[in-house]
Design a protein around this motif. Structure first.
Motif, PDB file in Angstrom:
ATOM      1  N   MET A  18       0.840  -1.204   0.000  1.00 40.40           N
ATOM      2  CA  MET A  18       0.000   0.000   0.000  1.00 40.40           C
ATOM      3  C   MET A  18       0.875   1.255   0.000  1.00 40.40           C
ATOM      4  O   MET A  18       1.849   1.354   0.728  1.00 40.40           O
ATOM      5  CB  MET A  18      -0.914  -0.017   1.232  1.00 40.40           C
ATOM      6  N   ASP A  19       0.508   2.194  -0.809  1.00 40.55           N
ATOM      7  CA  ASP A  19       1.215   3.470  -0.928  1.00 40.55           C
ATOM      8  C   ASP A  19       1.091   4.237   0.384  1.00 40.55           C
ATOM      9  O   ASP A  19      -0.003   4.422   0.915  1.00 40.55           O
ATOM     10  CB  ASP A  19       0.560   4.252  -2.078  1.00 40.55           C
ATOM     11  N   LYS A  20       2.219   4.687   0.929  1.00 38.31           N
ATOM     12  CA  LYS A  20       2.176   5.395   2.214  1.00 38.31           C
ATOM     13  C   LYS A  20       1.440   6.735   2.120  1.00 38.31           C
ATOM     14  O   LYS A  20       1.041   7.303   3.117  1.00 38.31           O
ATOM     15  CB  LYS A  20       3.566   5.568   2.810  1.00 38.31           C
ATOM     16  N   TYR A  21       1.231   7.235   0.905  1.00 39.01           N
ATOM     17  CA  TYR A  21       0.523   8.506   0.705  1.00 39.01           C
ATOM     18  C   TYR A  21      -0.943   8.309   0.334  1.00 39.01           C
ATOM     19  O   TYR A  21      -1.636   9.261  -0.007  1.00 39.01           O
ATOM     20  CB  TYR A  21       1.224   9.349  -0.363  1.00 39.01           C
ATOM     21  N   GLU A  22      -1.426   7.087   0.428  1.00 39.20           N
ATOM     22  CA  GLU A  22      -2.805   6.756   0.064  1.00 39.20           C
ATOM     23  C   GLU A  22      -3.816   7.630   0.817  1.00 39.20           C
ATOM     24  O   GLU A  22      -4.801   8.087   0.260  1.00 39.20           O
ATOM     25  CB  GLU A  22      -3.064   5.272   0.344  1.00 39.20           C
ATOM     26  N   ASN A  23      -3.553   7.852   2.109  1.00 35.55           N
ATOM     27  CA  ASN A  23      -4.527   8.587   2.930  1.00 35.55           C
ATOM     28  C   ASN A  23      -4.564  10.089   2.658  1.00 35.55           C
ATOM     29  O   ASN A  23      -5.423  10.785   3.182  1.00 35.55           O
ATOM     30  CB  ASN A  23      -4.310   8.310   4.413  1.00 35.55           C
ATOM     31  N   ILE A  24      -3.653  10.583   1.837  1.00 33.01           N
ATOM     32  CA  ILE A  24      -3.716  12.021   1.511  1.00 33.01           C
ATOM     33  C   ILE A  24      -4.044  12.265   0.034  1.00 33.01           C
ATOM     34  O   ILE A  24      -3.876  13.369  -0.475  1.00 33.01           O
ATOM     35  CB  ILE A  24      -2.438  12.792   1.926  1.00 33.01           C
ATOM     36  N   LYS A  25      -4.545  11.241  -0.634  1.00 29.49           N
ATOM     37  CA  LYS A  25      -5.026  11.432  -2.004  1.00 29.49           C
ATOM     38  C   LYS A  25      -6.410  12.070  -1.964  1.00 29.49           C
ATOM     39  O   LYS A  25      -7.243  11.703  -1.136  1.00 29.49           O
ATOM     40  CB  LYS A  25      -5.086  10.094  -2.740  1.00 29.49           C
ATOM     41  N   LEU A  26      -6.640  13.005  -2.856  1.00 30.96           N
ATOM     42  CA  LEU A  26      -7.910  13.724  -2.902  1.00 30.96           C
ATOM     43  C   LEU A  26      -9.094  12.767  -3.003  1.00 30.96           C
ATOM     44  O   LEU A  26     -10.101  12.939  -2.313  1.00 30.96           O
ATOM     45  CB  LEU A  26      -7.929  14.717  -4.069  1.00 30.96           C
ATOM     46  N   ASP A  27      -8.978  11.749  -3.842  1.00 32.43           N
ATOM     47  CA  ASP A  27     -10.083  10.805  -4.039  1.00 32.43           C
ATOM     48  C   ASP A  27     -10.430  10.014  -2.779  1.00 32.43           C
ATOM     49  O   ASP A  27     -11.491   9.393  -2.719  1.00 32.43           O
ATOM     50  CB  ASP A  27      -9.764   9.830  -5.176  1.00 32.43           C
ATOM     51  N   ASN A  28      -9.569  10.010  -1.803  1.00 27.97           N
ATOM     52  CA  ASN A  28      -9.820   9.263  -0.568  1.00 27.97           C
ATOM     53  C   ASN A  28     -10.323  10.152   0.575  1.00 27.97           C
ATOM     54  O   ASN A  28     -10.426   9.700   1.711  1.00 27.97           O
ATOM     55  CB  ASN A  28      -8.551   8.519  -0.133  1.00 27.97           C
ATOM     56  N   GLN A  29     -10.632  11.393   0.275  1.00 25.11           N
ATOM     57  CA  GLN A  29     -11.042  12.343   1.315  1.00 25.11           C
ATOM     58  C   GLN A  29     -12.560  12.457   1.401  1.00 25.11           C
ATOM     59  O   GLN A  29     -13.208  12.900   0.451  1.00 25.11           O
ATOM     60  CB  GLN A  29     -10.440  13.724   1.046  1.00 25.11           C
ATOM     61  N   LEU A  30     -13.119  12.066   2.522  1.00 26.89           N
ATOM     62  CA  LEU A  30     -14.557  12.230   2.766  1.00 26.89           C
ATOM     63  C   LEU A  30     -14.935  13.707   2.686  1.00 26.89           C
ATOM     64  O   LEU A  30     -15.954  14.065   2.093  1.00 26.89           O
ATOM     65  CB  LEU A  30     -14.943  11.656   4.134  1.00 26.89           C
ATOM     66  N   CYS A  31     -14.106  14.560   3.268  1.00 30.02           N
ATOM     67  CA  CYS A  31     -14.409  15.995   3.280  1.00 30.02           C
ATOM     68  C   CYS A  31     -14.567  16.537   1.861  1.00 30.02           C
ATOM     69  O   CYS A  31     -15.444  17.355   1.604  1.00 30.02           O
ATOM     70  CB  CYS A  31     -13.351  16.778   4.052  1.00 30.02           C
ATOM     71  N   PHE A  32     -13.735  16.065   0.931  1.00 31.36           N
ATOM     72  CA  PHE A  32     -13.846  16.566  -0.441  1.00 31.36           C
ATOM     73  C   PHE A  32     -15.127  16.073  -1.102  1.00 31.36           C
ATOM     74  O   PHE A  32     -15.799  16.830  -1.808  1.00 31.36           O
ATOM     75  CB  PHE A  32     -12.626  16.188  -1.288  1.00 31.36           C
ATOM     76  N   SER A  33     -15.481  14.823  -0.862  1.00 29.61           N
ATOM     77  CA  SER A  33     -16.733  14.294  -1.437  1.00 29.61           C
ATOM     78  C   SER A  33     -17.930  15.087  -0.925  1.00 29.61           C
ATOM     79  O   SER A  33     -18.841  15.422  -1.691  1.00 29.61           O
ATOM     80  CB  SER A  33     -16.897  12.814  -1.088  1.00 29.61           C
ATOM     81  N   LEU A  34     -17.941  15.406   0.367  1.00 29.46           N
ATOM     82  CA  LEU A  34     -19.032  16.201   0.943  1.00 29.46           C
ATOM     83  C   LEU A  34     -19.052  17.606   0.355  1.00 29.46           C
ATOM     84  O   LEU A  34     -20.101  18.124  -0.027  1.00 29.46           O
ATOM     85  CB  LEU A  34     -18.902  16.276   2.463  1.00 29.46           C
ATOM     86  N   TYR A  35     -17.882  18.217   0.250  1.00 26.95           N
ATOM     87  CA  TYR A  35     -17.748  19.571  -0.294  1.00 26.95           C
ATOM     88  C   TYR A  35     -18.219  19.631  -1.746  1.00 26.95           C
ATOM     89  O   TYR A  35     -19.043  20.481  -2.117  1.00 26.95           O
ATOM     90  CB  TYR A  35     -16.280  20.007  -0.172  1.00 26.95           C
ATOM     91  N   ALA A  36     -17.709  18.721  -2.581  1.00 25.83           N
ATOM     92  CA  ALA A  36     -18.041  18.738  -4.003  1.00 25.83           C
ATOM     93  C   ALA A  36     -19.523  18.440  -4.220  1.00 25.83           C
ATOM     94  O   ALA A  36     -20.180  19.088  -5.046  1.00 25.83           O
ATOM     95  CB  ALA A  36     -17.170  17.729  -4.760  1.00 25.83           C
ATOM     96  N   THR A  37     -20.058  17.487  -3.474  1.00 20.38           N
ATOM     97  CA  THR A  37     -21.476  17.152  -3.594  1.00 20.38           C
ATOM     98  C   THR A  37     -22.341  18.337  -3.180  1.00 20.38           C
ATOM     99  O   THR A  37     -23.316  18.672  -3.862  1.00 20.38           O
ATOM    100  CB  THR A  37     -21.817  15.909  -2.749  1.00 20.38           C
ATOM    101  N   SER A  38     -21.982  18.977  -2.096  1.00 24.72           N
ATOM    102  CA  SER A  38     -22.730  20.139  -1.621  1.00 24.72           C
ATOM    103  C   SER A  38     -22.750  21.241  -2.679  1.00 24.72           C
ATOM    104  O   SER A  38     -23.801  21.813  -2.976  1.00 24.72           O
ATOM    105  CB  SER A  38     -22.111  20.654  -0.326  1.00 24.72           C
ATOM    106  N   ARG A  39     -21.606  21.511  -3.271  1.00 28.36           N
ATOM    107  CA  ARG A  39     -21.536  22.546  -4.315  1.00 28.36           C
ATOM    108  C   ARG A  39     -22.421  22.198  -5.504  1.00 28.36           C
ATOM    109  O   ARG A  39     -23.112  23.061  -6.036  1.00 28.36           O
ATOM    110  CB  ARG A  39     -20.093  22.753  -4.773  1.00 28.36           C
ATOM    111  N   GLU A  40     -22.414  20.943  -5.912  1.00 27.76           N
ATOM    112  CA  GLU A  40     -23.213  20.523  -7.062  1.00 27.76           C
ATOM    113  C   GLU A  40     -24.712  20.591  -6.760  1.00 27.76           C
ATOM    114  O   GLU A  40     -25.501  21.007  -7.609  1.00 27.76           O
ATOM    115  CB  GLU A  40     -22.809  19.115  -7.519  1.00 27.76           C
TER     116      GLU A  40
END
Length: 144
Positions: A1-23
């Protein structure tokens, strides 16, 4: 597993909530434009249509908005003659927000907005209801 996996944008709950809210808010825009309301003004009116008369502080609590955000929204709604603001006679520190006749009348005209949004969001009513319940639960946990 990539040690940077947890800081990828696609793995961020906050971004999914933010983007969905904007849409979702973008979907509201053409519906609310015909009433000359922004999304924040609309949700403020939703609170007022439920309460009819409520303190500034309670509106802020219900909407999770600070006074710096809420004050200009209420000023605009007041200039549109949808609400009135005044100090509570019993406690001068408390500002009361109340619907005007025009604000109450708008409630009848705007009834189709939630129904239209359910259609635009697609999916079954049950699926959307479960999503809302999950989000409400998360919000409750964050606020506890």
């Amino acid at each position: 597993m990539d040690k940077y996996e947890n800081i990828k944008l696609d793995n961020q709950l906050c971004f999914s909530l933010y983007a969905t809210s904007r849409e979702v808010i973008k979907l509201y825009k053409p519906l609310l434009d015909q009433y000359n309301l922004t999304y924040t003004q609309y949700i403020t009116m939703l609170v007022l249509w439920e309460a009819e008369k409520i303190s500034f502080k309670e509106v802020g609590q219900k909407l999770h908005l600070d006074s710096g955000t809420l004050t200009p929204v209420l000023k605009k709604l007041e200039s549109m003659q949808l609400i009135i603001k005044y100090r509570d006679k019993k406690d001068d520190r408390t500002v009361i927000i109340e619907l005007t006749e025009k604000g109450t009348a708008l409630k009848e005209n705007i009834l189709q907005v939630p129904e239209t949004m359910y259609c635009k969001l697609g999916g079954s009513f049950e699926k959307l209801k479960k999503l809302k319940e999950s989000l409400d639960e998360l919000l409750g946990e964050l606020n506890s």
